[in-house]
Each structure stands twice: as C-alpha cells, then as structure tokens.
Design a protein around this motif. Structure first.
Motif, PDB file in Angstrom:
ATOM      1  N   ALA A 199       0.825  -1.207   0.000  1.00 57.78           N
ATOM      2  CA  ALA A 199       0.000   0.000   0.000  1.00 57.78           C
ATOM      3  C   ALA A 199       0.861   1.259   0.000  1.00 57.78           C
ATOM      4  O   ALA A 199       0.567   2.232  -0.703  1.00 57.78           O
ATOM      5  N   ARG A 200       1.932   1.246   0.789  1.00 54.38           N
ATOM      6  CA  ARG A 200       2.822   2.419   0.833  1.00 54.38           C
ATOM      7  C   ARG A 200       3.520   2.606  -0.506  1.00 54.38           C
ATOM      8  O   ARG A 200       3.696   3.737  -0.983  1.00 54.38           O
ATOM      9  N   SER A 201       3.931   1.509  -1.139  1.00 52.89           N
ATOM     10  CA  SER A 201       4.574   1.602  -2.450  1.00 52.89           C
ATOM     11  C   SER A 201       3.606   2.148  -3.489  1.00 52.89           C
ATOM     12  O   SER A 201       3.986   2.949  -4.350  1.00 52.89           O
ATOM     13  N   LEU A 202       2.366   1.723  -3.395  1.00 48.10           N
ATOM     14  CA  LEU A 202       1.364   2.153  -4.367  1.00 48.10           C
ATOM     15  C   LEU A 202       1.130   3.657  -4.295  1.00 48.10           C
ATOM     16  O   LEU A 202       0.863   4.299  -5.318  1.00 48.10           O
ATOM     17  N   GLY A 203       1.251   4.243  -3.115  1.00 55.20           N
ATOM     18  CA  GLY A 203       1.006   5.672  -2.964  1.00 55.20           C
ATOM     19  C   GLY A 203       2.247   6.533  -2.986  1.00 55.20           C
ATOM     20  O   GLY A 203       2.149   7.746  -2.776  1.00 55.20           O
ATOM     21  N   GLU A 204       3.402   5.947  -3.242  1.00 50.88           N
ATOM     22  CA  GLU A 204       4.647   6.720  -3.216  1.00 50.88           C
ATOM     23  C   GLU A 204       4.681   7.756  -4.339  1.00 50.88           C
ATOM     24  O   GLU A 204       4.331   7.481  -5.482  1.00 50.88           O
ATOM     25  N   PHE A 205       5.139   8.965  -3.990  1.00 49.84           N
ATOM     26  CA  PHE A 205       5.154  10.066  -4.953  1.00 49.84           C
ATOM     27  C   PHE A 205       6.486  10.816  -4.952  1.00 49.84           C
ATOM     28  O   PHE A 205       7.183  10.874  -5.964  1.00 49.84           O
ATOM     29  N   GLY A 206       6.866  11.395  -3.805  1.00 47.93           N
ATOM     30  CA  GLY A 206       8.004  12.319  -3.760  1.00 47.93           C
ATOM     31  C   GLY A 206       9.323  11.698  -4.156  1.00 47.93           C
ATOM     32  O   GLY A 206      10.060  12.238  -4.996  1.00 47.93           O
ATOM     33  N   ALA A 207       9.660  10.560  -3.561  1.00 48.30           N
ATOM     34  CA  ALA A 207      10.936   9.913  -3.879  1.00 48.30           C
ATOM     35  C   ALA A 207      10.961   9.435  -5.321  1.00 48.30           C
ATOM     36  O   ALA A 207      11.987   9.505  -6.003  1.00 48.30           O
ATOM     37  N   THR A 208       9.813   8.948  -5.811  1.00 51.98           N
ATOM     38  CA  THR A 208       9.737   8.476  -7.191  1.00 51.98           C
ATOM     39  C   THR A 208       9.960   9.620  -8.173  1.00 51.98           C
ATOM     40  O   THR A 208      10.723   9.498  -9.143  1.00 51.98           O
ATOM     41  N   LEU A 209       9.304  10.747  -7.933  1.00 50.18           N
ATOM     42  CA  LEU A 209       9.438  11.885  -8.845  1.00 50.18           C
ATOM     43  C   LEU A 209      10.870  12.408  -8.868  1.00 50.18           C
ATOM     44  O   LEU A 209      11.412  12.749  -9.926  1.00 50.18           O
ATOM     45  N   THR A 210      11.509  12.462  -7.696  1.00 50.60           N
ATOM     46  CA  THR A 210      12.864  13.001  -7.607  1.00 50.60           C
ATOM     47  C   THR A 210      13.901  12.068  -8.206  1.00 50.60           C
ATOM     48  O   THR A 210      14.828  12.506  -8.905  1.00 50.60           O
ATOM     49  N   PHE A 211      13.746  10.779  -7.982  1.00 51.14           N
ATOM     50  CA  PHE A 211      14.760   9.808  -8.378  1.00 51.14           C
ATOM     51  C   PHE A 211      14.483   9.191  -9.744  1.00 51.14           C
ATOM     52  O   PHE A 211      15.413   8.846 -10.478  1.00 51.14           O
ATOM     53  N   ALA A 212      13.196   9.034 -10.098  1.00 49.21           N
ATOM     54  CA  ALA A 212      12.855   8.329 -11.331  1.00 49.21           C
ATOM     55  C   ALA A 212      12.243   9.229 -12.396  1.00 49.21           C
ATOM     56  O   ALA A 212      12.154   8.833 -13.557  1.00 49.21           O
ATOM     57  N   GLY A 213      11.798  10.419 -12.022  1.00 49.16           N
ATOM     58  CA  GLY A 213      11.182  11.294 -13.007  1.00 49.16           C
ATOM     59  C   GLY A 213       9.763  10.860 -13.326  1.00 49.16           C
ATOM     60  O   GLY A 213       9.132  10.096 -12.594  1.00 49.16           O
ATOM     61  N   SER A 214       9.240  11.363 -14.451  1.00 48.98           N
ATOM     62  CA  SER A 214       7.851  11.080 -14.831  1.00 48.98           C
ATOM     63  C   SER A 214       7.769  10.841 -16.327  1.00 48.98           C
ATOM     64  O   SER A 214       7.293  11.686 -17.086  1.00 48.98           O
ATOM     65  N   LEU A 215       8.216   9.669 -16.755  1.00 50.26           N
ATOM     66  CA  LEU A 215       8.174   9.283 -18.165  1.00 50.26           C
ATOM     67  C   LEU A 215       7.051   8.269 -18.353  1.00 50.26           C
ATOM     68  O   LEU A 215       7.051   7.201 -17.728  1.00 50.26           O
ATOM     69  N   GLN A 216       6.082   8.611 -19.186  1.00 51.43           N
ATOM     70  CA  GLN A 216       4.904   7.759 -19.353  1.00 51.43           C
ATOM     71  C   GLN A 216       5.290   6.359 -19.804  1.00 51.43           C
ATOM     72  O   GLN A 216       6.071   6.169 -20.726  1.00 51.43           O
ATOM     73  N   GLY A 217       4.722   5.377 -19.106  1.00 51.04           N
ATOM     74  CA  GLY A 217       4.990   3.982 -19.415  1.00 51.04           C
ATOM     75  C   GLY A 217       6.265   3.442 -18.820  1.00 51.04           C
ATOM     76  O   GLY A 217       6.497   2.232 -18.856  1.00 51.04           O
ATOM     77  N   VAL A 218       7.112   4.316 -18.284  1.00 46.62           N
ATOM     78  CA  VAL A 218       8.403   3.889 -17.731  1.00 46.62           C
ATOM     79  C   VAL A 218       8.496   4.194 -16.244  1.00 46.62           C
ATOM     80  O   VAL A 218       8.811   3.314 -15.428  1.00 46.62           O
ATOM     81  N   THR A 219       8.215   5.438 -15.868  1.00 42.98           N
ATOM     82  CA  THR A 219       8.321   5.823 -14.452  1.00 42.98           C
ATOM     83  C   THR A 219       7.089   6.566 -13.937  1.00 42.98           C
ATOM     84  O   THR A 219       7.038   6.876 -12.756  1.00 42.98           O
ATOM     85  N   ARG A 220       6.128   6.856 -14.788  1.00 39.45           N
ATOM     86  CA  ARG A 220       4.964   7.635 -14.351  1.00 39.45           C
ATOM     87  C   ARG A 220       3.932   6.709 -13.704  1.00 39.45           C
ATOM     88  O   ARG A 220       3.098   6.115 -14.379  1.00 39.45           O
ATOM     89  N   THR A 221       3.990   6.611 -12.394  1.00 42.66           N
ATOM     90  CA  THR A 221       3.034   5.801 -11.652  1.00 42.66           C
ATOM     91  C   THR A 221       1.726   6.568 -11.483  1.00 42.66           C
ATOM     92  O   THR A 221       1.605   7.731 -11.872  1.00 42.66           O
ATOM     93  N   LEU A 222       0.730   5.920 -10.868  1.00 38.47           N
ATOM     94  CA  LEU A 222      -0.586   6.544 -10.737  1.00 38.47           C
ATOM     95  C   LEU A 222      -0.552   7.830  -9.916  1.00 38.47           C
ATOM     96  O   LEU A 222      -1.203   8.809 -10.304  1.00 38.47           O
ATOM     97  N   PRO A 223       0.172   7.894  -8.784  1.00 38.97           N
ATOM     98  CA  PRO A 223       0.243   9.181  -8.075  1.00 38.97           C
ATOM     99  C   PRO A 223       0.826  10.309  -8.927  1.00 38.97           C
ATOM    100  O   PRO A 223       0.355  11.450  -8.851  1.00 38.97           O
ATOM    101  N   LEU A 224       1.824  10.022  -9.743  1.00 36.49           N
ATOM    102  CA  LEU A 224       2.387  11.042 -10.628  1.00 36.49           C
ATOM    103  C   LEU A 224       1.383  11.449 -11.699  1.00 36.49           C
ATOM    104  O   LEU A 224       1.276  12.624 -12.059  1.00 36.49           O
ATOM    105  N   GLU A 225       0.639  10.479 -12.215  1.00 33.24           N
ATOM    106  CA  GLU A 225      -0.390  10.783 -13.211  1.00 33.24           C
ATOM    107  C   GLU A 225      -1.470  11.689 -12.611  1.00 33.24           C
ATOM    108  O   GLU A 225      -1.936  12.632 -13.270  1.00 33.24           O
ATOM    109  N   ILE A 226      -1.846  11.427 -11.364  1.00 32.40           N
ATOM    110  CA  ILE A 226      -2.843  12.266 -10.694  1.00 32.40           C
ATOM    111  C   ILE A 226      -2.324  13.692 -10.549  1.00 32.40           C
ATOM    112  O   ILE A 226      -3.050  14.664 -10.784  1.00 32.40           O
ATOM    113  N   TYR A 227      -1.063  13.819 -10.166  1.00 28.54           N
ATOM    114  CA  TYR A 227      -0.474  15.155  -9.991  1.00 28.54           C
ATOM    115  C   TYR A 227      -0.462  15.932 -11.300  1.00 28.54           C
ATOM    116  O   TYR A 227      -0.792  17.132 -11.338  1.00 28.54           O
TER     117      TYR A 227
END
Length: 282
Positions: A199-227
C-alpha cells in the motif's frame, strides 16, 4: 466474587474518537462528492490512466517482494540480535518513516545517479538506474521497507523465543529452527507488513518523482499521473484519486481482515504443530 474483564470506555473519549475519524473520513468523502460520475469510466480507463495504474501495480509488487527478501532478515536481527550498535541500526532503518519522501529521492539519486556514490561504477557496467523503472522500485522499497520491518519485529517480540528454545533443546540446528519454528511464528506479522508495504509503495510520490522522473509507461506511476492531471484535467485527477483510495482501502482491509488475537492463536497452533513433543525436529 467473579471478576469480569473491564471493557468500559469513558464517553468523552468517543467524542474525541469521532473527531479523529472525521479528520480522516471527511476529505475522502469530499473526493467522492467531487467525482464527475457521468464521465467516470472514460476518465479512469484512458490510455494514460491504465498505463499508470498498471505500472504502479507492477512496481509495487516488485518492491514488496524486495521488502520481504530484505526485511525478514533485518527484522529478525533487530528483534533477536544483541550487539552494541543495535539501537543506532534501528533508528536508521526507521528513518524513512519520518523523512520527507523527496529527501529520500535525493539520497537515492546521489547514490545510484550517474554522478552518485555507486552510479559511476554502474554506468561503466552499462547499468543506468536513475530515471528508469528500476528507480521506481528502489524508491518504493526505500519508503516501504520500514513498514514491513516494524510489523515483523513487533510480531517477533510479541511471540517471544520460547518455541525456538524448545526446538533448540530438542536438538534442532539454527537453520531448522528458523524454517520450522520462527517462520510460522512470524507469518501473521509478515502478511500484515507485506500488505502495508504494498500500500505504501502504491502511494509513493516524492521519492519516485525526484529519483525516477515522470516518463509515461516507464516511471509515471498513478500518483504522478494524478499530480499531472490536476493541472490539466481536474475531473480526471479526482476520478483517479478515487481509484487509488479504493485500492488502498482494499489493501488495508486485507491486512487487517481478522483480529490480531486470532492471528496470534493461529501462529501458536502452527508453531506447536511444528515442534513435535518428545523428539527432535527433522
């Protein structure tokens, strides 16, 4: 005189409990109230939304497996180990619980990025971690691992070491004690910790955005898509938020689907069955 267990709760505590529940429930109800139900299905089934949800589920599952593989021995060391720096180790392990996720992302970036502590060596080997799907999994593991360790360490401390002591007395080596006694004893805590880590992994946002960025299909998870949708399509952001809330509620309900007393009793029954009376463990 027959004594009965005290179960009374002062009435004024119910008032404070109700206020506490409202702090959590009211914002969730506000989301439900703002959903555009007429376009709900098209919004949550768009290509970007489905891709982001699928990536979130896959990376969360991978990070949960990684949390189990790394968290079980770590929790066992914290619960059973005896060495001078144990308190310091526990504090460092729990640090991601209080750190802002973006700080964790920066720490991961300066560890696995191209100019990071290990990034240069990995780059020479042809491995680029930052801004990849692997980076998403690492970011989620960084923030979720303490949840599993805390749950599992608590379960191990509550269960004690009497069953392990009996098994050792019967002549079982440490490896057999771990496999036949300790693992069954920790299963309820492991299950709860794994579900909470997911559940915590599913809602992770800040560390993912900083470390992985937001590339659709590669690093853009659902929290990033919502943002991102919040800036361009608020209705889509609200609909996807409701989906994420629903998944999180289902996951947490799964983690606490039965009373802890029943879990402890089941654990005790499995452990008792694992230790034969009058003989050594095979």
């Amino acid at each position: 005189m027959t004594r009965t267990a005290y179960t009374g709760v002062p009435r004024w505590l119910y008032v404070l409990a109700a206020l506490a529940a409202l702090v959590i429930v009211l914002p969730l109800l506000a989301i439900v109230g703002r959903v555009n139900w007429g376009n709900f299905l098209p919004l949550v089934t768009s290509e970007s939304a489905v891709t982001a949800l699928g990536l979130s589920l896959r990376t969360s599952a991978a990070s949960t497996v990684l949390c189990i593989v790394l968290g079980v021995p770590l929790a066992l060391v914290l619960a059973r180990g005896r060495f001078p720096l144990l308190g310091l180790l526990r504090s460092l392990v729990l640090l991601p619980l209080v750190l802002p996720p973006v700080v964790g992302g920066i720490a991961l970036l300066y560890t696995f990025g191209r100019q990071g502590l290990l990034g240069g060596t990995l780059d020479v080997l042809g491995l680029q971690v930052a801004f990849s799907t692997t980076a998403v999994v690492l970011a989620q593991t960084f923030v979720a691992l303490p949840f599993l360790v805390v749950s599992l360490e608590g379960a191990l401390r509550t269960g004690g070491q009497k069953y392990e002591a009996v098994a050792a007395t019967l002549g079982a080596p440490p490896g057999v004690v771990f496999r036949r006694v300790t693992l069954p004893l920790m299963l309820p805590g492991l299950a709860s910790g794994a579900v909470l880590s997911f559940a915590r992994s599913l809602g992770e946002f800040g560390a993912t955005l900083t470390f992985a960025g937001s590339l659709q299909g590669v690093t853009r998870t659902l929290p990033l898509e919502i943002y991102l949708q919040r800036e361009t399509d608020p209705d889509a952001a609200v609909a996807l938020s409701l989906v994420l809330v629903a998944v999180a509620v289902a996951v947490v309900a799964l983690a606490y689907r039965r009373p802890r007393s029943s879990a402890r009793q089941a654990s005790g029954e499995r452990t008792t069955a694992a230790v034969p009376a009058g003989g050594a463990l095979p």
